[in-house]
Design an enzyme around this catalytic site. Structure first.
Site, PDB file in Angstrom:
ATOM      1  N   LYS A  75       0.916  -1.176   0.039  1.00 21.15           N
ATOM      2  CA  LYS A  75      -0.038  -0.103   0.059  1.00 21.15           C
ATOM      3  C   LYS A  75       0.982   1.255  -0.007  1.00 21.15           C
ATOM      4  O   LYS A  75       1.804   1.311   0.857  1.00 21.15           O
ATOM      5  CB  LYS A  75      -0.743  -0.125   1.274  1.00 21.15           C
ATOM      6  CG  LYS A  75      -2.078   0.787   1.229  1.00 21.15           C
ATOM      7  CD  LYS A  75      -3.205   0.563   2.501  1.00 21.15           C
ATOM      8  CE  LYS A  75      -3.826   1.623   2.645  1.00 21.15           C
ATOM      9  NZ  LYS A  75      -4.522   1.342   3.991  1.00 21.15           N
ATOM     10  N   ARG A 103     -17.304   5.190  11.840  1.00 23.34           N
ATOM     11  CA  ARG A 103     -17.852   6.456  11.242  1.00 23.34           C
ATOM     12  C   ARG A 103     -19.255   6.635  10.610  1.00 23.34           C
ATOM     13  O   ARG A 103     -20.173   7.266  10.663  1.00 23.34           O
ATOM     14  CB  ARG A 103     -16.849   7.311  10.357  1.00 23.34           C
ATOM     15  CG  ARG A 103     -15.622   7.714  11.007  1.00 23.34           C
ATOM     16  CD  ARG A 103     -14.480   7.995   9.926  1.00 23.34           C
ATOM     17  NE  ARG A 103     -14.143   6.659   9.534  1.00 23.34           N
ATOM     18  CZ  ARG A 103     -13.015   6.461   8.740  1.00 23.34           C
ATOM     19  NH1 ARG A 103     -12.159   7.570   8.433  1.00 23.34           N
ATOM     20  NH2 ARG A 103     -12.608   5.312   8.255  1.00 23.34           N
TER      21      ARG A 103
HETATM   22  P1  ADP Z   1      -7.204   1.380   8.398  1.00 27.87           P
HETATM   23  O1  ADP Z   1      -6.086   1.381   7.118  1.00 27.87           O
HETATM   24  O2  ADP Z   1      -6.941   0.105   9.161  1.00 27.87           O
HETATM   25  O3  ADP Z   1      -8.541   1.645   7.952  1.00 27.87           O
HETATM   26  P2  ADP Z   1      -7.086   3.906   9.680  1.00 27.87           P
HETATM   27  O4  ADP Z   1      -5.790   4.765   9.993  1.00 27.87           O
HETATM   28  O5  ADP Z   1      -7.707   4.645   8.250  1.00 27.87           O
HETATM   29  O6  ADP Z   1      -6.531   2.542   9.091  1.00 27.87           O
HETATM   30  O7  ADP Z   1      -8.235   3.879  10.766  1.00 27.87           O
HETATM   31  C1  ADP Z   1      -7.790   3.393  11.695  1.00 27.87           C
HETATM   32  C2  ADP Z   1      -9.032   2.872  12.712  1.00 27.87           C
HETATM   33  O8  ADP Z   1      -9.601   4.211  12.924  1.00 27.87           O
HETATM   34  C3  ADP Z   1     -10.264   2.391  11.672  1.00 27.87           C
HETATM   35  O9  ADP Z   1     -10.941   1.565  12.642  1.00 27.87           O
HETATM   36  C4  ADP Z   1     -11.144   3.542  11.295  1.00 27.87           C
HETATM   37  O10 ADP Z   1     -12.452   3.276  11.127  1.00 27.87           O
HETATM   38  C5  ADP Z   1     -10.969   4.364  12.596  1.00 27.87           C
HETATM   39  N1  ADP Z   1     -11.051   5.998  12.086  1.00 27.87           N
HETATM   40  C6  ADP Z   1     -10.383   6.509  11.115  1.00 27.87           C
HETATM   41  N2  ADP Z   1     -10.915   8.020  11.339  1.00 27.87           N
HETATM   42  C7  ADP Z   1     -11.913   7.955  12.277  1.00 27.87           C
HETATM   43  C8  ADP Z   1     -12.592   8.949  12.737  1.00 27.87           C
HETATM   44  N3  ADP Z   1     -12.540  10.298  12.113  1.00 27.87           N
HETATM   45  N4  ADP Z   1     -13.328   8.877  13.961  1.00 27.87           N
HETATM   46  C9  ADP Z   1     -13.564   7.422  14.514  1.00 27.87           C
HETATM   47  N5  ADP Z   1     -12.676   6.589  13.860  1.00 27.87           N
HETATM   48  C10 ADP Z   1     -11.960   6.811  12.811  1.00 27.87           C
END
Ligand code: ADP
Length: 159
Positions: free
Chosen positions: A41, A91
């Protein structure tokens, strides 16, 4: 109280992630933030930089959590480290579908663990690392949604 792992790409960490970390740290004494290294990725920030930005925020916020990184299957990491709880943030319904599949698969592979979901706070429910990168790219103001250190690092990359 079992150790809880909050895994993610954190590319970069946003106020949405931070909100989940703050709330999880109120529930779990032993919280580990797991920064995923996925060589397939393409990420904006290196693994080291992503970890550094998470650590920086934990220090500023005086949150006692460990930052680790791992590669490969999440459930293998969890099993090897005898972790019983995975924390994920939700979310929207789109998150739900993906997260449900993931948690069911993890349950299948390692039944002793549980995924615990925290609902996103309303003010951050639209915040994602990808959206923040896109808005920043087009010179939008994202200062309310990422920590100052992250903004600084994003500016450096743009120069
Ligand atoms: P991944 O690539 O594992 O989805 P992320 O860094 O995008 O990693 O997200 C990690 C976790 O945090 C996931 O469970 C995602 O849904 C959650 N997450 C990301 N942004 C938010 C937000 N704004 N509020 C709540 N949870 C979030």
């Amino acid at each position: 109280m079992p150790t809880a792992l909050y895994p993610g790409s954190f590319d970069p960490i946003t106020m949405g992630h931070i909100d989940i970390i703050r709330r999880a740290s109120q529930i779990f004494d032993d919280l580990v933030i797991g920064v995923i290294h996925n060589p397939n990725k393409k990420s904006l920030f290196s693994l080291e930089k992503r970890k550094e930005m998470v650590r920086e925020f934990l220090k500023d916020d005086k949150i006692n959590a460990k930052v680790v990184s791992f590669e490969g299957l999440l459930v293998n990491f969890v099993k090897e480290n005898k972790i019983k709880v995975i924390i994920r943030g939700l979310r929207a319904t789109t998150d739900f579908e993906y997260e449900l599949t993931l948690s069911l698969m993890n349950k299948e592979l390692y039944p002793e663990q549980e995924t615990i979901f925290l609902m996103a706070s309303s003010q951050y429910s639209f915040v994602s690392s990808n959206l923040m990168k896109e808005v920043f790219n087009y010179n939008g103001d994202i200062s309310k949604y990422v920590p100052p250190k992250v903004l600084e690092e994003m500016k450096k990359l743009k120069q």
